[in-house]
Design an enzyme around this catalytic site. Structure first.
Site, mmCIF file in Angstrom:
data_model
loop_
_atom_site.group_PDB
_atom_site.id
_atom_site.type_symbol
_atom_site.label_atom_id
_atom_site.label_comp_id
_atom_site.label_asym_id
_atom_site.label_seq_id
_atom_site.Cartn_x
_atom_site.Cartn_y
_atom_site.Cartn_z
ATOM 1 C CB SER A 108 -0.960 -0.034 1.195
ATOM 2 O OG SER A 108 -1.993 0.904 1.038
ATOM 3 C CG ASP A 115 -6.883 -2.409 -3.315
ATOM 4 O OD1 ASP A 115 -7.444 -1.643 -2.509
ATOM 5 O OD2 ASP A 115 -5.738 -2.836 -3.153
ATOM 6 C CG HIS A 135 -5.983 -2.340 0.365
ATOM 7 N ND1 HIS A 135 -5.197 -1.787 -0.634
ATOM 8 C CD2 HIS A 135 -5.422 -1.936 1.533
ATOM 9 C CE1 HIS A 135 -4.231 -1.073 -0.088
ATOM 10 N NE2 HIS A 135 -4.345 -1.149 1.221
#
Length: 685
Positions: free
Chosen positions: A537, A622, A657
């Protein structure tokens, strides 16, 4: 498809113009999720990944079985007490998902299974159960379900006495709900369907159509999100609004759900505060009066505005005050000094104050779930990089402690005495000392041929504390060293550590990581041929930045769901979370921030040079970092890089995610990452 020829994304130039600056994005079209050519490209990349890693498939499976074999399948949490019930979570052999249970009065009572997520997940590639909220009379449970992996939960209500799911069904929520004392009014948070920002609080009455639900609060400032909770004292419902730098709360008695929420203290840019209720007062954890590391203040229920707050625990330059837990006779402070967690216990009457003793320098200790207000038992957790996690009940009056559970490491091979942990300090280029938490097997010889995996995150003030991992043993037992770099952008060394790693000082995050890497090489613990880096991320942004800046000191990089197209994303306020990020990265609609972002954005700074071996992972659904960021990044790297090193993009076509949702299926993704590293080291066997 020939293994020798990786996929080549077509180029459709798109000019992006702002501040009289023109960027040409040849791969902008990859954001068209419904375009069959986009899906074809992602599938071609997956095929290429499969082709180039086919020789590791059996090894991946053995890694998966090895990691799974250390985990107790029929594991369970330590029960906690709330409102005359004991609540527990457990797993069954062969199950990917938990069972949520409760026992009335005592643990000897008949188990009531509230939710069997294995049954609920059937027919879904992804499944997540959101926050369970039990009504005050213990009869109802609000819960949320996400089967897409975009963190958009459908909220429902279950009658725990009959087992029936009520007709009430609310889409696009954050998952949990909050009950008023009447047992029929439920408050919940909805998301903007496009940006996924949590922006509205609604009130639902049982038995009424959800279309009649009342909008209680709309957070119109798109740099803020909102949420609702109930104080531990059970006296107040609290609506919170927060951005990176600013917060505001509203309160209402839980006995008066149809009343009007009153602002606790109006938002002031840069003023952060959190509120806790006890007896006739509120306690406020805040950075008011330039208290960079936060302090604790107090005010009466009747006078809640900030001008009435009185200092209770003053600001300390070297101690970050992170949290407070309130009990009837005690309050417990979670503090951080020199990077280390400290738990401080104080009697309300001032008769006693002390710290829980911890000796290691690479441990994590934190206050656990303590929903019971009227108790002298504090539940906390402890682990270190060599010590499995323990859940401990500590009697704050007698100081007796009981280890309720120590994480089991199955397989019969683990002995914590076989591993060594230490904290190192690297010197950054500006003179700052950067700490690293390191773990390895004692029989691993440290020299230029030793493989090291260096990990970091480095954003949002999020601290990656040193922690134990049964999964990580699969690397350590094969000769890897694992190092967490506590770089600026996190809060490991206090709030200043965060402030000097964000906005126009963001590059400190990247140079800190590189300087830690150089330190490991200079200390002859590894070399550029055996040093690896990993981040996800915002940590994936870190990976993208360091390989543009210093690609020659890493043999391999793993970038998981990486945030790499910083400028384009931060200019698109329709993308989830963008506007709420301005206080972290800056607003590129302002030229100063635009220029600075552009100078480090990984996608914008890919050039014709050699890059390390790379594995990039993403999820099609995501909601945090859109799949097209890593896809575009890989396409541009393929076009420009001058080496023959591996560049692999693996997209999970079902997940978001957080990756796969199952308890063990997620280990398959770790097995892919570890196999990538171990293959580069010639350690597949």
């Amino acid at each position: 498809m020939s293994i020798k020829h990786p996929p080549k994304a077509k180029k459709i130039p798109k000019e992006l113009v702002i501040h009289n600056d023109v960027r040409v994005d040849d791969y902008y079209w990859l954001n068209e999720k419904e375009n069959k050519d986009v899906i074809s490209y992602l599938e071609a990349e997956n095929d290429y990944y499969d082709a180039l890693t086919g020789h590791t498939k059996d090894f991946q499976e053995s890694l998966f079985q090895e990691m799974k074999g250390r985990i107790k399948e029929d594991d369970s949490s330590v029960p906690y007490k709330l409102n005359d019930y004991w609540y527990s979570t457990r797993y069954v052999i062969g199950g990917e998902y938990p069972l949520y249970s409760r026992f009335k009065h005592s643990l000897e009572a008949t188990e009531e299974i509230m939710f069997n997520c294995n049954d609920m997940a059937k027919g879904h590639d992804y499944f997540s159960l959101g926050g369970i909220a039990i009504s005050p009379d213990n009869k109802l449970a609000a819960f949320g379900v996400d089967t897409v992996s975009r963190r958009q939960y459908t909220l429902q209500i279950k009658n725990l006495e009959t087992g029936a799911i009520l007709e009430d069904k609310i889409e696009n929520t954050t998952g949990g709900g909050v009950w008023a004392n009447d047992n029929e009014t439920l408050f919940y948070t909805r998301k903007d369907p496009v940006t996924l920002r949590s922006d509205k609080i609604y009130k639902h009455k049982l038995g009424t159509p959800t279309s009649d639900d009342v909008l209680i609060f709309h957070e119109k400032d798109d740099t803020f999100s909102t949420f609702i909770y109930r104080t531990k004292s059970k006296k107040y419902l609290v609506i919170g609004s927060f951005s990176t730098l600013t917060s505001e709360f509203q309160i209402l008695s839980t006995d008066n759900p149809d009343g009007k929420f009153e602002v606790f203290s109006s938002r002031v840019r840069g003023l952060e505060y959190t509120i806790f209720h006890y007896e006739d007062s509120f306690y406020i954890l805040t950075n008011k009066d330039k208290a960079e590391n936060f302090k604790l203040m107090r005010t009466s229920e009747e006078k809640t505005y900030s001008e009435h707050w009185i200092e209770f625990i003053p600001h300390r330059q070297e101690v970050l005050l992170e949290d407070i837990d309130i009990f009837k006779e005690y309050y417990v402070l979670s503090e951080r000094e020199n990077g280390l967690n400290k738990i401080r216990i104080v009697r309300w009457d001032g008769a006693e104050e002390y710290f829980l003793p911890f000796k290691s320098e690479t441990y994590t200790a934190y206050v656990g779930s303590n929903p019971d207000f009227d108790t002298e038992i504090l539940r906390y957790s402890y682990n270190s990089m060599t010590t499995p996690s323990s859940v401990i009940d500590f009697n704050m009056r007698t100081k007796a402690k009981e280890v309720k559970k120590e994480q089991e490491v199955l397989g019969g091979k683990f002995d914590k005495e076989n591993y060594k942990e230490l904290r190192l300090w690297a010197t950054a280029r500006d003179g700052e000392k950067i700490p690293m938490s390191v773990v390895y097997r004692k029989d691993t010889i440290l020299n230029k041929d030793t493989p090291i995996l260096q990990y970091a995150y480095g954003s949002y003030g999020s601290t990656i504390d040193p922690y134990f991992s049964t999964v990580r043993l699969s690397l350590l037992d094969r000769g890897f060293v694992f190092a967490i770099a506590h770089i600026r952008g996190g809060e490991y060394l206090g709030r200043r550590w965060y402030e000097t790693g964000k906005l126009l000082k963001k590059k400190n995050t990247f140079t800190d990581f590189i300087d830690c890497s150089k330190y490991l090489i200079e200390q002859n613990m590894t070399s550029a041929n055996h040093l690896y880096a990993m981040g996800g991320s915002a940590g994936g942004l870190l990976m993208g930045a360091i390989i543009n800046m210093q690609p020659d000191i890493y043999n391999g990089i793993i970038a998981a769901v990486p945030f790499v197209d910083v400028v384009t994303t931060m200019l698109d306020d329709s993308i989830p979370l963008t506007t709420g990020e301005y206080d972290e990265w800056g607003n590129p609609n302002e030229k100063e921030y635009y220029d600075y972002m552009k100078s480090y954005s990984p996608y914008d700074n890919v050039i014709a040079q050699e890059y390390p071996n790379m594995l990039v992972t993403t999820g099609l659904h995501d909601s945090q970092v859109q799949y097209f960021e890593p896809a575009k990044w890989v396409a541009k790297l393929r076009e420009l890089k001058t080496d023959n090193h591996l560049l692999l993009l693996n997209t999970n076509m079902e997940a978001g995610h957080g990756g796969a949702s199952g308890r063990f299926e997620s280990l398959r993704e770790v097995a892919k990452e570890y196999a990538f590293l171990l293959d580069l080291e010639g350690k597949i066997a």
